[in-house]
Structures are given as structure tokens and as C-alpha cells.
Design an enzyme around this catalytic site. Structure first.
Site, PDB file in Angstrom:
ATOM      1  N   PHE A 111       6.802  -0.290   0.747  1.00  0.00           N
ATOM      2  CA  PHE A 111       5.406  -0.654   1.014  1.00  0.00           C
ATOM      3  C   PHE A 111       4.415   0.227   0.279  1.00  0.00           C
ATOM      4  O   PHE A 111       3.250  -0.133   0.137  1.00  0.00           O
ATOM      5  CB  PHE A 111       5.127  -0.645   2.524  1.00  0.00           C
ATOM      6  CG  PHE A 111       4.678   0.677   3.075  1.00  0.00           C
ATOM      7  CD1 PHE A 111       5.589   1.617   3.503  1.00  0.00           C
ATOM      8  CD2 PHE A 111       3.333   0.966   3.164  1.00  0.00           C
ATOM      9  CE1 PHE A 111       5.166   2.841   4.007  1.00  0.00           C
ATOM     10  CE2 PHE A 111       2.895   2.180   3.670  1.00  0.00           C
ATOM     11  CZ  PHE A 111       3.814   3.122   4.086  1.00  0.00           C
ATOM     12  N   LYS A 112       4.849   1.369  -0.215  1.00  0.00           N
ATOM     13  CA  LYS A 112       3.939   2.267  -0.913  1.00  0.00           C
ATOM     14  C   LYS A 112       3.289   1.594  -2.136  1.00  0.00           C
ATOM     15  O   LYS A 112       2.199   1.958  -2.548  1.00  0.00           O
ATOM     16  CB  LYS A 112       4.665   3.524  -1.395  1.00  0.00           C
ATOM     17  CG  LYS A 112       5.375   4.324  -0.312  1.00  0.00           C
ATOM     18  CD  LYS A 112       4.423   4.957   0.668  1.00  0.00           C
ATOM     19  CE  LYS A 112       5.046   6.060   1.494  1.00  0.00           C
ATOM     20  NZ  LYS A 112       6.150   5.677   2.352  1.00  0.00           N
TER      21      LYS A 112
END
Ligand SMILES: *Cc1c(COP(=O)(O)O)cnc(C)c1O
Length: 465
Positions: A111-112
Site C-alpha cells: 500500500f505504500k
């Protein structure tokens, strides 16, 4: 839009300055001077919009006058075009009222990327206009480093140094950083834990001479643009489940409390969120804090979900600041104290305010593995160990209304943690279609002791300063 420090002693600054600065000079974190908000009608109007359009609307509230709306919209379009799923962050139903929010369709499968793809473009935008080259230093528990290297490699106005804890991240995570051949990338294997890496970064920022010499900037989860970018998917997910007319609960696998705090941000902006569960592995500082009101550092244990092997959740200071009614003096006292003693007692009124939205849940290693297997058996989905921590926590959630949908954030693709997936489910998880095969590429990194002076000397040499 102006930004103030949680410790109340630094002057207010604009959005772009807050993004580039990272930590405030008084050691605090920047937060908006006042919370921007949407009306229920404005939130309802997000239905049917693309992810990039919602991102531009949400981020526009935080950017203020600093970037013209057309330029911001273009950056959002480009950032989210790098995702392989047309919905960018699709929702997948697992059971009645139980959903996964898949945040791993970006270039480094975690998700970064959602925030980092935007951040790389923001830096390019502002630094090229200022004819300035900054040195970005980033401590990573595994996924931030890869996402940051991918977002910044080859860019002409920034160089990036990624510090990772030796032996504490998966091979796939490491290779997303170390196989980058670009001259503006330096990866460092630090002989210590993630908390050691993070402490080195903090010390580097507190050294004024060093900070100016290399023109230092940080893209860790305290960076305001990351928080703002992460608040977007709470809107898209909730709206597709019926918000603003229906409340939604979120379970967030948590380490540094960036993603979970972004849910708080979305609620401050008017999104009706019933509950946010901060799901931790056995590194449970946050689960304990919400449970018993003591925010106290423990020893870091290595787990199957290494991106959450953290015992100092940096963004917690931002929530504390709100919970003590934005009292910067009290926040400064509390967190300076925490830095020396390793613990702080949350005042009862502040704890009550936190508990209105947040609950904590800590999940054991055995439950994490069991949840990977049961999820596969019950739904056919292979999930990564971080997502499994969220799913195990979700199974324990009791909401006021049983019809409130529960959304679990799926923070990494299972291919990022193939060893843990294999051990728990006997599934050999390959990389998804469109992802690069990094296993044969040469790696490039330096090894250094967990020592701020050694790392600073390395960064100076890399930056040529
Ligand atoms: C970074 C990360 C987390 C934790 O997010 P925070 O914002 O630090 O709380 C959870 N899962 C994965 C896969 C991550 O990379």
C-alpha cells in the site's frame, strides 16, 4: 492551508514546505491548522468518480493555494495510472458485510505505493521549480523503502537513501530496493532493528548542520502528503458501500500508525466512520495503548508481518495532539518524556476521546497463520500475513450495529511474503501479472552499524557534500 507543529513551538508553514520539511524544528509533526471538511452532498458526489478524481478533490483541500488544481489533477492521474488495477484500490467482498480493500496493485505490491507514487511527482514538481536537489532519507520496515526507491529513482532533483534493518525484511522486499541501478539511489543495510533505523533518521534531522549540508527531506509515514494521500481510499471505499448515508468500520494492519491515522483524517473531513481497529502483531504498543491507556515501548520481536515490527508508532503523536485538544505544550511534554523514559500515560479524557473512534487488537503469530489458511479455505483468497493480522482482528470486532460493513485493509500482495504464505497455506505464490521478476537482478547496497554518525558520513559522501 497552513500547518502547525504538534509541539506548538514552530511557526506555521504552507503545504509544500510541510511536505519537504518532514519533522518540525521543535521535534513535532505538522498537522493542518484547521480541519478541512466536505459536506455530505460533496461526499455523495464522489460516487462513480475515478480514484484519481477523488484523490485530487481530497488532496486539493490540503494543498490549498500551493498547487493549481489542474496540476494536482494531472499528478493524481499519472500517479494512479501506475497501478495495474483499473479501480486502483478495489474492494473485494469476503462474506456478508466483510470486505477487503486491496491496496497492493501499485508497482511494488504494497500500500505504500498509493502515497509514494504521488509523493515522487510532488517532489519533482516543486523541486524543479525551485532548481533544488534534495537528499531524501528513509527508514523502512520493508515496504516504504521499495515504494520510495521506485517513486524517486531516476528523478533529477532528488537522491534517495533507504535504511533497512539487516535480516528483518523479506527477500522480495529487499530486492525492490537493492536491484535499482539508478545513480540517485543508495540502499543501506543497518545492523539493528527498524526502530534503530528510525532513530538514526530522527537524529539526522535534528543535526542542523547536516540537514542543511545535504538538503535533507523525509518520506517516512510522518510526511503529511503521505497521510493525506492515504485518507483518499477511505473515501472511495466508504462511498462505494453507501457513505455518507451509511457508516463503515475499518480494520487497519498497523505499525507506524500512518494508515490508521489517515482514517481519523478522513473522519475529521466528514466521512462517517463507525470504528477504526488498529490491528497489530505481537509488537502491540498501540493495542495496549488503546486498551489500558499506557503508551509504552516494548522490545521489538521479529514476526511474519515485518512491516509492523515497530514499537514506536510515530504518528500516534498526531492523534495525542487532537486528544488533548491541540495543546502543543502538553504534547511536547508528553513525547519528550516518552523519548527519555519509553512510556507515557494518556490522560483519561484524551483516552476517552481516542476510544470514540479507535480500538486496538493484537494478533499472535499462530492466529496470523491460521487466518491465512482459514481465509483460503472459506473464500479462496490467498492473503499476505499483514492482511491476515487485520482479518484476525476483524473476527473479534463487536460493533454497535451488526449491519455496519467492516472493511479490512489488505496492505500487501501475498507474493511479497511467499515464505510466510507457503508455511501457512502450502500455496506457492508467484508474482502477479505485470510485476517485474527481480530474483535474477544484481543487488547493490552498503552495510553499516546502527550508528547515526556512520550513516550521516555515508549520506554526506553519497550526496557529495
Ligand atoms: C507499512 C505497512 C503496514 C503498516 O502501516 P503503518 O502506516 O506504518 O501503520 C502494514 N502492512 C504493510 C504491508 C506495510 O507495508
Amino acid at each position: 492551508m497552513r500547518y502547525v507543529s504538534t509541539r506548538g513551538e514552530s511557526p506555521s508553514i504552507g503545504f509544500l514546505d510541510a511536505v519537504l520539511a518532514g519533522l518540525a524544528p521543535d521535534g513535532g509533526l505538522y498537522v493542518p491548522e484547521a480541519w478541512p471538511a466536505f459536506t455530505p452532498e460533496e461526499i455523495a458526489a464522489f460516487a462513480g468518480k475515478t480514484y484519481a478524481q477523488v484523490a485530487a478533490a481530497v488532496l486539493g483541500k490540503f494543498v490549498g493555494e500551493d498547487i493549481p488544481a489542474e496540476d494536482l489533477a494531472q499528478m493524481c492521474d499519472e500517479a494512479y495510472a501506475s497501478f495495474t488495477h483499473a479501480a486502483v484500490t478495489p474492494l473485494k467482498q469476503l462474506a456478508a458485510n466483510r470486505y477487503l480493500l486491496e491496496l497492493f496493485h501499485g508497482p511494488t505490491l504494497a500500500f505504500k505505493d498509493v502515497a509514494m507514487q504521488l509523493l515522487g511527482r510532488l517532489y519533482d514538481y516543486v523541486l524543479s521549480r525551485q532548481s533544488r536537489t534534495m537528499t531524501i532519507i528513509c527508514a523502512t520496515s520493508g515496504d516504504t523503502g521499495g515504494a520510495a526507491v521506485e517513486a524517486f529513482r531516476g528523478r533529477s532533483n532528488a537522491r534517495i537513501v533507504a535504511l533497512f534493518p539487516e535480516g528483518r525484511i523479506s527477500e522480495v522486499q529487499r530486492r525492490f530496493m537493492t536491484t535499482a541501478q539508478d545513480a540517485n539511489v543508495s540502499c543501506v543495510s543497518v545492523q539493528g532493528s527498524f526502530d534503530d533505523c528510525q532513530a538514526i533518521v530522527k537524529q539526522a534531522f535534528q543535526d542542523d548542520q547536516f540537514r542543511h549540508a545535504v538538503d535533507l527531506s523525509g518520506v517516512n509515514s510522518i510526511n503529511w502528503a503521505r497521510i493525506a494521500a492515504q485518507s483518499v481510499y477511505y473515501f472511495t471505499a466508504a462511498v462505494s458501500l453507501g457513505a455518507p448515508d451509511r457508516e463503515v468500520a475499518f480494520v487497519v494492519p498497523t505499525g507506524n500508525f500512518g494508515d490508521a491515522y489517515a482514517a481519523f483524517v478522513a473522519r475529521q473531513m466528514g466521512l462517517p466512520i463507525a470504528k477504526v481497529v488498529a490491528a497489530t502483531n505481537s509488537n502491540d504498543i498501540l493495542a495496549r495503548a488503546f486498551e489500558d491507556g499506557r503508551y509504552a515501548r516494548g522490545a521489538v520481536a521479529a514476526t511474519q508481518s515485518p512491516a509492523m515490527d515497530i514499537q514506536v508508532a510515530s504518528n500516534f503523536e498526531r492523534l495525542y495532539f487532537e486528544a488533548v485538544r491541540r495543546d502543543g505544550v502538553e504534547t511536547g511534554r508528553a513525547f519528550r518524556g516518552f523519548n527519555t523514559t519509553g512510556s507515557l500515560d494518556i490522560p483519561p479524557s484524551a483516552l476517552a476521546m481516542m476510544r470514540e473512534l479507535f480500538a486496538g487488537a493484537s494478533v499472535s503469530e499462530a492466529d496470523t497463520a491460521k487466518t491465512m489458511l482459514s481465509t483460503l479455505n472459506e473464500t479462496g483468497e490467498v492473503v499476505d500475513p499483514h492482511t491476515a493480522v487485520g482479518l484476525a482482528a476483524a473476527a473479534r470486532v463487536r460493533l454497535e450495529s451488526p449491519t455496519t460493513p467492516i472493511v479490512v485493509l489488505s496492505t500487501a500482495h501475498p507474493a511479497k511474503f511467499p515464505e510466510a504464505v507457503l508455511a501457512a497455506t502450502a500455496v506457492v505464490q508467484g508474482v502477479p501479472r505485470g510485476a517485474p521478476d527481480l530474483s535474477a537482478k544484481p543487488e547493490r547496497f552498503d552495510r553499516l552499524p546502527a550508528d547515526a554518525a556512520a550513516v550521516k558520513a555515508h549520506v554526506r559522501a553519497f550526496a557529495g557534500k
